[in-house]
Enzyme design. Structure first.
Site, PDB file in Angstrom:
ATOM      1  CG  MET A  20      -1.502   1.064   1.813  1.00 16.32           C
ATOM      2  SD  MET A  20      -2.825   1.473   2.585  1.00 16.32           S
ATOM      3  CE  MET A  20      -1.960   0.838   3.953  1.00 16.32           C
ATOM      4  CG  ASN A  21       1.722   3.947  -3.118  1.00 24.12           C
ATOM      5  OD1 ASN A  21       1.541   2.840  -3.709  1.00 24.12           O
ATOM      6  ND2 ASN A  21       1.633   4.746  -3.393  1.00 24.12           N
ATOM      7  CG  ASP A  22       0.848   8.250  -2.537  1.00 27.62           C
ATOM      8  OD1 ASP A  22       1.545   8.292  -2.107  1.00 27.62           O
ATOM      9  OD2 ASP A  22       0.299   8.420  -3.604  1.00 27.62           O
ATOM     10  CD1 TRP A  46       4.103   2.261  -5.638  1.00 26.87           C
ATOM     11  CD2 TRP A  46       5.337   1.684  -7.566  1.00 26.87           C
ATOM     12  NE1 TRP A  46       3.261   2.938  -6.948  1.00 26.87           N
ATOM     13  CE2 TRP A  46       4.369   2.721  -7.606  1.00 26.87           C
ATOM     14  CE3 TRP A  46       6.001   1.559  -8.460  1.00 26.87           C
ATOM     15  CZ2 TRP A  46       4.167   3.443  -9.035  1.00 26.87           C
ATOM     16  CZ3 TRP A  46       6.160   2.312 -10.130  1.00 26.87           C
ATOM     17  CH2 TRP A  46       4.661   3.026  -9.884  1.00 26.87           C
ATOM     18  CD1 TRP A  81       0.019   4.965 -10.451  1.00 22.90           C
ATOM     19  CD2 TRP A  81       1.282   6.563 -10.793  1.00 22.90           C
ATOM     20  NE1 TRP A  81       1.058   4.386 -10.609  1.00 22.90           N
ATOM     21  CE2 TRP A  81       1.619   5.569 -10.860  1.00 22.90           C
ATOM     22  CE3 TRP A  81       2.067   7.829 -11.702  1.00 22.90           C
ATOM     23  CZ2 TRP A  81       3.263   5.819 -11.887  1.00 22.90           C
ATOM     24  CZ3 TRP A  81       2.912   8.110 -11.432  1.00 22.90           C
ATOM     25  CH2 TRP A  81       4.142   6.707 -12.239  1.00 22.90           C
ATOM     26  CB  THR A  82      -2.287   9.577  -5.484  1.00 22.07           C
ATOM     27  OG1 THR A  82      -2.205   8.383  -4.785  1.00 22.07           O
ATOM     28  CG2 THR A  82      -3.079  11.264  -4.477  1.00 22.07           C
ATOM     29  CG  ASP A 146      -0.132  12.994  -7.271  1.00 23.34           C
ATOM     30  OD1 ASP A 146      -0.043  11.787  -7.395  1.00 23.34           O
ATOM     31  OD2 ASP A 146       0.886  13.203  -7.092  1.00 23.34           O
ATOM     32  CD  GLU A 201       5.672  12.326  -5.851  1.00 20.34           C
ATOM     33  OE1 GLU A 201       5.946  10.988  -5.986  1.00 20.34           O
ATOM     34  OE2 GLU A 201       5.682  11.810  -4.537  1.00 20.34           O
TER      35      GLU A 201
HETATM   36  N1  DQQ Z   1       2.625   8.168  -5.334  1.00 20.99           N
HETATM   37  C1  DQQ Z   1       1.686   7.826  -6.537  1.00 20.99           C
HETATM   38  C2  DQQ Z   1       1.844   8.868  -7.315  1.00 20.99           C
HETATM   39  C3  DQQ Z   1       2.498   9.900  -6.144  1.00 20.99           C
HETATM   40  C4  DQQ Z   1       3.369   9.047  -5.397  1.00 20.99           C
HETATM   41  C5  DQQ Z   1       1.888   6.697  -6.972  1.00 20.99           C
HETATM   42  C6  DQQ Z   1       3.425   9.909  -3.972  1.00 20.99           C
HETATM   43  O1  DQQ Z   1       0.365   9.690  -7.856  1.00 20.99           O
HETATM   44  O2  DQQ Z   1       2.914  10.982  -7.019  1.00 20.99           O
HETATM   45  O3  DQQ Z   1       1.847   5.384  -6.707  1.00 20.99           O
HETATM   46  O4  DQQ Z   1       4.311   8.948  -2.924  1.00 20.99           O
END
Ligand code: DQQ
Length: 539
Positions: A20-22, A46, A81-82, A146, A201
């Site tokens: 997991m990320n954002d 990732w 993406w985010t 983003d 970001e």
């Molecule tokens: N993570 C996303 C992007 C963002 C970055 C990609 C920030 O959209 O800029 O997984 O962690």
């Protein structure tokens, strides 16, 4: 010990497995809080980025739902993406997200719920006309991502969003205007730019009230507010914010203090915290911040564990009316429903060099509220005596951590300690006094002895924290197996530590007060609760 399972958290949000990320598109709809997040369904690293989805009625107990978006179109085949959600006045929901295309170009895409009357928002539709935005002239194809939540202009018809980018080494945020979220007009120039900060970001932009205690809808504009601008700095992987004034006619934002502009001054969190995002909770009139706590162990260990990353406990964000210079972050009140029992320790005297155990049983899942009073006479006397501690040289990150002693610090709490103190994570204050007699308070979290595991990073984090005349030093700490979220002075300075104890686990995890100052006795009071695990279930 299978798969290092003791590192899994008891009440922080994390998927059952994989990466997991954002946080993405948080929102409240028909009684449910929705959290989406960057997710790799296939592995603990990732990649294949999709949107995971979970819902909650209280921001603490979660139900995992099926994935909302997968990378299945040319305009997002390299990753969904985010992005951010906007709730329109008629209750409809607009989701804007970045797609990484077949050719790895970053474009913005529109999506909406297939069935708005479904409280769980299980099905989503990608707009057939996607992408709705491609990188404009002068902006690199991989520097455009983003989109924020949109805010309405004064006529209620025009909406604005901002999108982070960079021009050479200058971090910038572009402004777009739209009526229907399908066609957009780019404004000349930028909402804001800061030379030397690199790619921005996950930009976030919202009003905070300077007079009231509640949060504000993103579209709110008028007297008694400031606007906060946040960017996640790709170059150093930290979230920086600044407070300032937004001119909606010119589409420009100006910082209150150019010296602490975005990327130069304040951070949301001085620990492991990135790619955060807020949303306005219309249910309780508050603004809530989510942040991604990444791992600081090796990729090999993450693959072995089968999972990576946690989200912070959601935090309310308000303007700090006392200082006027910063925000306050605080764990959402719903957190307190997990509290059990409660132990109180009052006026515990901590002479120089003392370590005092707090017998609370298992220290693996705790909510700690503590305050510290420094002997006033000693503090006064230190004015003239103090030579080694001056305001310019002490910094949490470079001054040797909790074992390095000065006249007026460090003192605080030790979490995740085993009985022999072979592993320990101190969270502490350190007071310095400049030659002019001016006091500065530092707030730090020292991971350097947090784990006997070799391949994990062990940082010493921290910054200064404003302390006003007459205030005690105070801290709130949330402890959760491998996470320590620490809030000083009501949330003026916040530090999240990602630690990997090997011995101080489950019931072997202890709690201590300590004072390692050489020249001052400190009196400490603390209230400590065990925290229940939050039920986090699958659908
Ligand atoms: N993570 C996303 C992007 C963002 C970055 C990609 C920030 O959209 O800029 O997984 O962690």
């Amino acid at each position: 010990n299978a798969m290092l399972s003791w590192q899994r958290t008891g009440y922080h949000f994390q998927p059952e497995k994989n990466w997991m990320n954002d946080p993405d598109g948080p929102l409240f709809h028909k009684g449910w809080y929705h959290l989406f997040y960057q997710y790799n369904p296939d592995s603990a690293v990732w990649g294949n980025i999709s949107w995971g989805h979970a819902v909650s009625t209280d921001l603490i107990h979660w139900l995992h739902l099926p994935i909302s978006f997968i990378p299945d179109k040319w305009y997002d085949s390299n990753g969904v993406w985010t992005g951010s959600a906007t709730i329109l006045p008629d209750g409809s929901i607009v989701m804007l997200y970045t797609g990484s295309t077949d050719d790895l170009v970053q474009v913005q895409n529109l999506a909406y719920p297939a069935n708005l009357s479904d409280p769980l928002l299980l099905d989503w539709v990608k707009y057939p006309g996607n992408p709705v935005l491609v990188p404009p002239p002068g902006i690199g194809g991989q520097d455009f991502r983003d989109p924020t939540t949109a805010w309405a202009g004064p006529d209620g018809k025009k909406w604005f969003i901002t999108i982070g980018s960079k021009v050479n080494k200058t971090g910038v945020s572009l402004v777009y205007e739209t009526v229907d979220f399908k066609k957009y007009k780019l404004w000349d120039g930028f909402l804001h730019e800061v030379p030397g900060t690199g790619m921005w970001e996950c930009v976030d932009f919202y009003p905070v009230s300077t007079v009231e205690g509640n949060g504000l809808d993103t579209s709110y504009n008028g007297p008694g507010i400031k606007h906060l601008l946040k960017a996640s700095m790709d170059d150093d992987k930290n979230d920086y914010y600044a407070l300032g004034t937004y001119d909606i006619v010119k589409q420009k934002w100006t910082p209150d203090n150019p010296e602490i502009d975005v990327g130069l001054g304040l951070r949301y969190d001085y620990g492991k915290f990135y790619a955060s995002k807020t949303f306005y909770d219309q249910n309780k009139q508050r603004r809530i911040l989510w942040g991604w706590i990444g791992e600081t162990d090796s990729e090999a260990i993450d693959l072995f564990k089968g999972w990576a990353s946690v989200q912070t406990i959601p935090r309310t964000v308000v303007f700090d009316k006392e200082t006027g210079t910063n925000i306050l972050q605080w764990p959402v009140e719903e957190m307190e429903s997990l509290r059990q029992g409660g132990n109180e320790f009052n006026n515990v005297k901590l002479p120089p060099g003392s370590v005092v155990p707090l017998d609370v049983g298992s220290g693996a899942q705790l909510d700690i509220v503590a305050s510290f009073e420094v002997d006033k006479v000693a503090l006064e006397e230190a004015t003239t005596e103090e030579e080694e501690a001056d305001n310019t040289s002490y910094q949490c990150t470079t001054s040797g951590g909790a074992s390095s002693r000065g006249k007026l610090g460090p003192f605080g709490l030790i979490v995740f300690a085993d009985a022999s103190l072979s592993e320990l994570t101190p969270v502490y204050f350190y007071i310095t006094k400049g030659p002019d007699g001016k006091i500065q308070t530092h707030f730090c979290s020292d991971e350097s002895r947090s784990s006997q595991a070799p391949d994990v990073s062990k940082e010493i984090y921290g910054s200064t924290v404003p302390v006003l005349a007459g205030e005690k030093l105070s801290v709130r700490i949330l402890v959760d197996h491998s996470i320590v979220e620490s809030f000083a002075q009501g949330g003026r300075t916040v530090i999240t530590s990602r630690v990997y104890p090997t011995k101080a686990i489950y019931t072997a995890a202890r709690l201590f007060l300590f004072n390692n100052a050489t020249g001052v006795t400190v009196s400490a009071s603390a209230k400590i609760w065990h925290l229940n695990s939050a039920d986090i279930r699958s659908y």
